[in-house]
Design a protein around this motif. Structure first.
Motif, PDB file in Angstrom:
ATOM      1  N   ASP A 164     -25.747 -65.600  65.335  1.00 16.41           N
ATOM      2  CA  ASP A 164     -25.671 -66.905  65.994  1.00 16.41           C
ATOM      3  C   ASP A 164     -25.203 -66.808  67.443  1.00 16.41           C
ATOM      4  O   ASP A 164     -25.149 -67.829  68.142  1.00 16.41           O
ATOM      5  CB  ASP A 164     -24.837 -67.903  65.180  1.00 16.41           C
ATOM      6  CG  ASP A 164     -23.368 -67.562  65.060  1.00 16.41           C
ATOM      7  OD1 ASP A 164     -22.838 -66.820  65.900  1.00 16.41           O
ATOM      8  OD2 ASP A 164     -22.743 -68.060  64.112  1.00 16.41           O
ATOM      9  N   ASP A 176     -23.040 -60.996  65.213  1.00 18.91           N
ATOM     10  CA  ASP A 176     -23.267 -62.263  64.514  1.00 18.91           C
ATOM     11  C   ASP A 176     -24.498 -62.877  65.172  1.00 18.91           C
ATOM     12  O   ASP A 176     -24.493 -63.184  66.367  1.00 18.91           O
ATOM     13  CB  ASP A 176     -22.042 -63.165  64.676  1.00 18.91           C
ATOM     14  CG  ASP A 176     -22.179 -64.483  63.926  1.00 18.91           C
ATOM     15  OD1 ASP A 176     -23.319 -64.949  63.723  1.00 18.91           O
ATOM     16  OD2 ASP A 176     -21.138 -65.061  63.564  1.00 18.91           O
ATOM     17  N   ASP A 183     -21.151 -63.138  69.335  1.00 18.61           N
ATOM     18  CA  ASP A 183     -20.908 -64.264  68.437  1.00 18.61           C
ATOM     19  C   ASP A 183     -20.847 -65.553  69.251  1.00 18.61           C
ATOM     20  O   ASP A 183     -20.302 -65.572  70.347  1.00 18.61           O
ATOM     21  CB  ASP A 183     -19.578 -64.065  67.687  1.00 18.61           C
ATOM     22  CG  ASP A 183     -19.504 -64.845  66.378  1.00 18.61           C
ATOM     23  OD1 ASP A 183     -20.083 -65.948  66.300  1.00 18.61           O
ATOM     24  OD2 ASP A 183     -18.885 -64.338  65.437  1.00 18.61           O
ATOM     25  N   ALA A 184     -21.392 -66.616  68.706  1.00 18.92           N
ATOM     26  CA  ALA A 184     -21.212 -67.929  69.327  1.00 18.92           C
ATOM     27  C   ALA A 184     -19.793 -68.426  69.152  1.00 18.92           C
ATOM     28  O   ALA A 184     -19.303 -69.253  69.920  1.00 18.92           O
ATOM     29  CB  ALA A 184     -22.176 -68.937  68.700  1.00 18.92           C
ATOM     30  N   HIS A 185     -19.144 -67.913  68.108  1.00 18.50           N
ATOM     31  CA  HIS A 185     -17.847 -68.433  67.696  1.00 18.50           C
ATOM     32  C   HIS A 185     -16.748 -67.414  67.979  1.00 18.50           C
ATOM     33  O   HIS A 185     -16.977 -66.209  67.912  1.00 18.50           O
ATOM     34  CB  HIS A 185     -17.871 -68.747  66.201  1.00 18.50           C
ATOM     35  CG  HIS A 185     -19.008 -69.632  65.804  1.00 18.50           C
ATOM     36  ND1 HIS A 185     -20.246 -69.137  65.462  1.00 18.50           N
ATOM     37  CD2 HIS A 185     -19.090 -70.975  65.722  1.00 18.50           C
ATOM     38  CE1 HIS A 185     -21.055 -70.148  65.189  1.00 18.50           C
ATOM     39  NE2 HIS A 185     -20.398 -71.268  65.340  1.00 18.50           N
TER      40      HIS A 185
HETATM   41 MN    MN Z   1     -20.884 -67.187  64.562  1.00 13.31          MN
END
Ligand code: MN
Ligand code: MN
Ligand code: MN
Ligand code: MN
Ligand code: MN
Ligand code: MN
Ligand code: MN
Ligand code: MN
Ligand code: MN
Ligand code: MN
Ligand code: MN
Ligand code: MN
Lengths: 268, 268, 268, 268, 268, 268
Positions: free
Chosen positions: E200, E198, E120-122
């Motif tokens: 992203d 995810d 995930d980027a987040h």
């Molecule tokens: Mn994300």
């Protein structure tokens, strides 16, 4: 006209031939728009190449235009083979703009190379696909009817039969991870090579506008280095499987690689 | 599954069959994505139809899924004819989702109608196109091998030969300007009719997502009225030539016309 | 090459000239891709026209290709005026493919018509826009430097000054609601007319691919009828303001109207 | 408003200025939508930056909005120079959102830096392009009228004359292959630097939404590292040549690099 | 149906469940089309995998279809948790196709893993977003209600509170720069792991079709290597946050990673 | 800022309020981008309106900007109701830019009109949708909690329950076929009317960029005529359900209709 392809046919050292065949594309069609897209996105390039200190417009490239495609692939390949043969008889190097990969078969038959070098995500070593012996996925198999050897760079997918076929002596597979820094066999320098660029060799990040996207591919710079390495030994070149379903990435990369081929071939 | 097509096959009065053939498309390819697009954009519709006071999900529609297409159109049509014949033998009305217009040939052969009624910008009365006798532009010609009569509504373009053919007694052309308020011949009520909707009958404003856009076409309401008029007399129906190259207009219109057909046929 | 424009220059009765100027577009740029788009989407049309019983490829149309545009509109218009003048001297009718509407100025200056007839959402009667006297919004004003009269069909917006200018005797405005069934003044038959089609005359439903979309416009059929009416009296024609920001609707309509012009002019 | 640019003008340390000039774009136009796109895709970012432990909204950034562009580039640059000068007089750092690269000229003239550092695929060292001395391809040349030195990172194409100019002492070219791990000359720490990011420095995979795509470019991380390295020494910054012709990649990258500049500059 | 997921439910070792929830997407919506896109772009892949010498269609994968989503995320997650629990009770491994990341919460609750591994980027470690405790940005936080430990690979952004939370012992952050060659802790081999992708996490070059694009991400190959490493220890898998706003890159990558998971898990 | 909305808040007769709520959209999401799109495509319009001889920028329109939306529709509507109430207390007419249709509920509650007039393809008379009482499909039902009467023009679809509800005395349905030339009841002149434009009232040809496309709709001119007729009696206005999934058609039409409202209201 491909930008900078300003030579007359008689004076040409290179002849661009559009081959917008688009009948056997498996997933996303649109390669019929490939030649147009490649010419359009090539407008963005400077004429001069700093790597070879040459101008593209001085390298005697002629654009023959497109060989209008129709539904019968077998007949079309026959006709296209004639067009490519004419180019060779004029002592020029043919540069095909696909169209689906199938068009490479015509060029191979016309030019009769010793080695088939190909950038491709796919092995293209099928005997047939859905009963079609002239599917784009049979190209390397057809090439081996003519050439003694095939080297496929960036290949990462195929049927079990294709992978088995790939283990035979006349086929070399260079997986995407090994393309960076790849050095061709020395013998290549003494052979007639045909170089085919299926744009889907690239990771989809670099060329989303193609029929069958396959992740984990080659970078644009790695493709460039292969083209620069192989071009000096080549008797023909193509860039295929570019369609109009992205924002110009695939066509820009394909058109640039064609120019890299010409610069590297002409200034060897 | 087409939204609302909740019937089991055995209980079905209507059977949706996806036929994503996409080999002879002349200009912009992509009809292979037609069945998917039609099903996707049909999600937006209410189940209930106020015009007929009926619910789509109560009309015993079954979705057979797609008949996977391959390159050989002749073989594919043979196979598809079998699928449609099965539907007819089960006393259900087949509803085809194209795919290129060529798929209609299979349905016509299976259903053997007396009259072929077609909404189309094109006459589709060619003997062949680029040597291909199974091109999408030959559909009406093939239909007349089976049916006694063809009525083509919205037709506005064709070759000179096609227009000459259209002047014969067994063909009626209703130009786009005359579709509004068109009344079918009385005899139609006593015949078995097959109704085919080539989405390019519509003006490109209403259906840009198709292979060959032809301006000055029919409005969406005019197409609806034709479908409502013809449906009660029909033994089969298709909507063809929808692709994925627009923002949903063509698929939304096509899916809606299929529903109009079912509502009008079921509640006659 | 525009499909069917197969005549040699010397034998041509009509000469297509691409004029991809794209410097003063107010909102959405991209008219530089107009000539390409118009040629591309024209591929979809049959050669034969049933309305006039003629083949486009038999009407001696030549495609000159594009006059490459640069940033200086004044210099470009001078150059383009020369190109159009050459066409006129060869007794051929020039057909411009824009590019922004500004290119019409060059044609008007070269051809010196009596009447300027224009399909446009905009009055284009400004003296200048943001200080630019060669903005696309000044075209009708420039036309009136040459012609005695301007008739603007489909016009529905402009500045207060433009609307005041439009009230003078030499300007006739036909609002979109009155285009259907419009009959030109009888005197037109005795005059040299120049016909300019700004594609934004159409309602955005019919031509979303243009720089400045203006709702409540003309339908495609109404535009066709104007072209058919005016073409026989015309010494030149253009279709402008088509860009690549839609799914082909604007280019298809524009290319079709060019063909309607040629058919109507050639068979009068 | 650029997300997080919540400071009032008087209290601002950084002032964002939109400069949507779009007149000399060579291939694909649309940079006029650059400022809007950059602001829109910046909405996706968290306010907090873990690398510098700072919140963007606490760094006193003000968004001046756009300086509406018109056709005359020379006049526009004069006006824009005034706007940037005002920012400098208020002791704030100007951050331009292009628009075509030409807008950098206004900032350079206003800020009078010692060194011009630029990420760009192109040398931009032309004297003029198609006769236009204010083309986007002349930016580095104009910068050298003001600055003593230019460092161009990621450059890979230009005319022969530009490459010759690039060999002079006041120009340093860092080819894409050498950007990773590049260390600036020590002297830079003692100079006023202006940092300009032409988004086409990136490989088209990372930023397809730009006017002139050039393969074999820099990765997004390499661009970030250059921005982080140069920002502390900079008196001004811009990100240019972003248009709306992709799926947000170019704008997202450009907006992120602007934030990286502010974080690195503010927390040095 | 996901291509190759030909097993009946009873015989299945893997069950694909579409979960098109799309209510809390922060920036660009469209994850409701994620399951469809993933299935569509998976059509392009060969059945055979040379890395594991296995055929996907032989690995007993069943496609359950989609669990139709509605507006109430809490109720939806309850329902979805039941569906996933059913899969687990049938001794099959659930493979979710998102939908927004929130759907992972249902799978975690159903499967009760020891370790939550996520690309995930987040950070997704918020307690709530705009008051919503079931926002996609709370997923890792919810996972830690169930699992003992979370490992987030490719993470590069979050709020200050999230980064503080990430410093606690039960969270491991592997920044994008360290994902290449990352080796999981040995203990992982003895734990039940849930793997969530995810999309992203990828750099936007590789997956532009997602809700919140975050530059400087992971490459497609790095993601593949993580999936291959973690899959053998996993009790469940998902790929989320794919939408329809690109040219197929995100869906192609996501679908491929799902296949990599199955191949690596089945052939361990 | 909406182009021409140059008035200060205190001096404003009209206040534009962006309400980008996008949580219950049934099919295609993206209305959160509606306010941005409407403002962007409004740039193309001339300030002057020939129909009313007025300048938009002189009519004292203020743009309040957007009321940032979050996931909880109930809370958001409460907050938005407050914003609209403030506008009314300032003796200005609120003009909402949606966002999904749900936002109309806030305006109705704030303004307490006698009659709710709505252009919509849908009845929006549901009690709830998937359990959500604040779905966009309940708007007319909520309006009738406040207003005595609802008139829905262009309506052509709904559930059976909605059609039954529509037969009651307080609801008038004007089907698309009857919108042309529709004359409102005389009593309307004595009532406070709220006018809501759901852009999907238009046929998809005119507004493809919306969540739920419904064929057989109203033309752009017919919508304009309704707006001009109703505006003089209105205390509030909105245009909703515009998203970013087309080429600008929906936003252009929506923004134009807002201007038509202001011109007709201000110059009555
Ligand atoms: Mn994300
Ligand atoms: Mn291939
Ligand atoms: Mn391939
Ligand atoms: Mn047809
Ligand atoms: Mn047709
Ligand atoms: Mn004009
Ligand atoms: Mn105009
Ligand atoms: Mn530059
Ligand atoms: Mn550049
Ligand atoms: Mn996430
Ligand atoms: Mn509504
Ligand atoms: Mn509606």
């Amino acid at each position: 006209m491909f930008p900078g392809a300003v030579a007359e046919r008689e004076a040409a050292d290179y002849v661009i031939v559009g081959a917008p065949l688009d009948v056997s594309t498996t997933f996303q069609p649109g390669t019929r728009f490939g030649p147009d897209r490649l010419r359009q996105f090539a407008r963005t390039f400077d004429d001069y190449d700093p790597h070879t200190d040459a101008h593209f417009s001085s390298l005697d490239v002629h654009d023959h235009g497109d060989v209008h495609a129709w539904d019968n692939a077998a007949e079309y390949l026959d006709y296209l083979e004639g067009v490519v043969t004419d180019v060779e008889w004029d002592d020029a190097v043919p540069l095909l703009l696909g169209g689906e990969h199938t068009v490479t078969i015509a060029a191979i038959r016309a030019l009769d190379p010793d080695v088939f070098v190909c950038l491709d995500a796919h092995l293209d070593l099928r005997e047939a696909y859905d009963g079609n012996e002239l599917s784009h996925s049979t190209v390397a198999q057809h090439a081996l009817d003519v050439a003694d050897e095939a080297i496929i760079l960036g290949a990462r997918t195929g049927s079990e039969d294709e992978w088995q076929r790939a283990r035979e002596d006349d086929v070399t597979i260079v997986p995407p991870e090994d393309v960076d820094g790849w050095i061709p066999p020395e013998s290549l320098a003494r052979e007639d090579v045909y170089l085919s660029v299926d744009i889907d060799a690239a990771d989809p990040a670099y060329a989303p506008g193609t029929g069958t996207l396959e992740p984990f591919g080659v970078t644009s710079r790695e493709m460039r280095d292969v083209v620069r390495t192989i071009a000096p030994h080549s008797v023909g070149f193509d860039v295929v499987e570019v369609n109009d379903r992205d924002d110009g990435q695939a066509a820009t990369l394909g058109a640039k690689l064609l120019r890299e081929f010409v610069f590297a071939h002409a200034t060897q």
